[in-house]
Design a protein around this motif. Sequence first.
Motif, mmCIF file in Angstrom:
data_model
loop_
_atom_site.group_PDB
_atom_site.id
_atom_site.type_symbol
_atom_site.label_atom_id
_atom_site.label_comp_id
_atom_site.label_asym_id
_atom_site.label_seq_id
_atom_site.Cartn_x
_atom_site.Cartn_y
_atom_site.Cartn_z
ATOM 1 N N ALA A 119 0.665 -1.133 -0.076
ATOM 2 C CA ALA A 119 0.086 0.017 0.040
ATOM 3 C C ALA A 119 0.981 1.306 -0.133
ATOM 4 O O ALA A 119 0.549 1.934 -0.824
ATOM 5 C CB ALA A 119 -1.121 0.015 1.175
ATOM 6 N N ALA A 120 2.042 1.181 0.792
ATOM 7 C CA ALA A 120 2.882 2.508 0.733
ATOM 8 C C ALA A 120 3.640 2.595 -0.449
ATOM 9 O O ALA A 120 3.736 3.705 -0.964
ATOM 10 C CB ALA A 120 3.906 2.346 1.908
ATOM 11 N N ALA A 121 3.927 1.314 -1.075
ATOM 12 C CA ALA A 121 4.740 1.565 -2.365
ATOM 13 C C ALA A 121 3.643 2.047 -3.555
ATOM 14 O O ALA A 121 4.184 3.016 -4.328
ATOM 15 C CB ALA A 121 5.179 0.090 -2.958
ATOM 16 N N HIS A 122 2.360 1.592 -3.619
ATOM 17 C CA HIS A 122 1.592 1.991 -4.621
ATOM 18 C C HIS A 122 1.106 3.382 -4.615
ATOM 19 O O HIS A 122 0.977 4.184 -5.303
ATOM 20 C CB HIS A 122 0.316 0.917 -4.520
ATOM 21 C CG HIS A 122 0.554 -0.266 -4.951
ATOM 22 N ND1 HIS A 122 -0.308 -1.406 -4.637
ATOM 23 C CD2 HIS A 122 1.654 -0.864 -5.660
ATOM 24 C CE1 HIS A 122 0.241 -2.610 -5.042
ATOM 25 N NE2 HIS A 122 1.407 -2.276 -5.587
ATOM 26 N N ALA A 123 1.011 3.783 -3.069
ATOM 27 C CA ALA A 123 0.836 5.409 -2.738
ATOM 28 C C ALA A 123 1.913 6.256 -3.535
ATOM 29 O O ALA A 123 1.646 7.376 -3.880
ATOM 30 C CB ALA A 123 0.741 5.507 -1.553
ATOM 31 N N ALA A 124 3.180 5.636 -3.582
ATOM 32 C CA ALA A 124 4.376 6.415 -4.008
ATOM 33 C C ALA A 124 4.270 6.156 -5.511
ATOM 34 O O ALA A 124 5.396 6.608 -6.066
ATOM 35 C CB ALA A 124 5.602 5.889 -3.213
#
Length: 411
Positions: A119-124
């Motif tokens: 989720a953190a990676a996709h948000a970035a």
Amino acid sequence: MGRKIGSRYTANQILGRGSAGTVWLGEGPEGPVAIKLLREDLSSDQELVSRFVQERTALLGLDHPNVVSVRDLVVDGNDLALVMDLVRGTDLRTRLDRERRMAPEAAVAIVADVADGLAAAHAAGIVHRDVKPENVLLDMQGPLGPGGAHPALLTDFGVAKLIDSPRRTRATKIIGTPDYLAPEIVEGLPPRAAVDIYALATVLYELLAGFTPFGGGHPGAVLRRHVTETVVPLPGIPEELWQLLVQCLAKAPASRLRASELAARLREQLPLLVGMPPLDVDEPGSEAAEALEEEAAPVAPRERVRRGAVPLVPGAKPDSNRDTHTSMRVPGPDELAGGARGTARVPRASGAPRPGSARNRASVARRRRITLSAAAVALIAAVGVGTWAATSGDDGGGTPSDTKNSAPTSP
């Protein structure tokens, strides 16, 4: 004596070798680090080096407790390296190889951690593209979570994107590991965040069952199954958890959950899974299943096929550090058409015959003999009725038309 990597790092000991490069235990200004040194043929590719530098800011900015942080990217002569946090533990593949399958509570807790990292990676704006047990590290020094699970961290962010240059892959290559590839990648569509969700759901299925839902056999057959086959239910898990798996393994990317939604929904399931033992299903090709088959009807010995990641070259051995990031060709139409190995493997209760096994074939043969016998009886009965009808017609006296061709009687 250690090997210098750039001006700030020293690589002291090889931790493992993979298809993309070598992982070293190293030392930096702030202490121990893991250094992933990419292959020389990759470091000599100027296009890849340019992409490497372009990705630097995004990769260095990805900071999350469930992601192995990239501390630095080094371009120095022939050296191209990612400097990462050192995780004291093992990878998920090693644990899965040791335990075969995991208790649902621990499996779901680990996958929820990975979903948080995604989720953190996709948000970035970063798509991993190669989510698999080999790229999930378990921190043995971290606090234990539900089911005794160690904290899980996703590693190797950016490697797939770096290697997947247009000149290197063109239209005939696929980046990733066959068992975990989303259908849209097989069909040549650009990878979006949904491909990571599909791969992570495949990992969860594997942790629960001991094998992937569409794996086994020729890589071309594996890819075909991703596109055409429907995942078969696992016996013994709550319906809510199964529906989560089905949704995240949907063929249409838009039907899958987002990573943050998946993490939250999985954690909602944890109270239902407390104390639940690992599922009791026979893995296709396992010794238990083979023993039952051979006891019923002995067959010629067959090579045991390791379930999980499928080797792209017959006889190839897994990488020592299980870093099996690969590039494979797109199968032709004849391979995608499937064949004897082109059917999905069906999970079944322990002791049940495997489709295509000796026991299963014997059962099918028995049913076929019964069917043929019944058909023969029906045919004989039909012939008997026809004969009786014909005889009855002769005895009852024929009509003029019945006797017009008879020979005349003597006066």
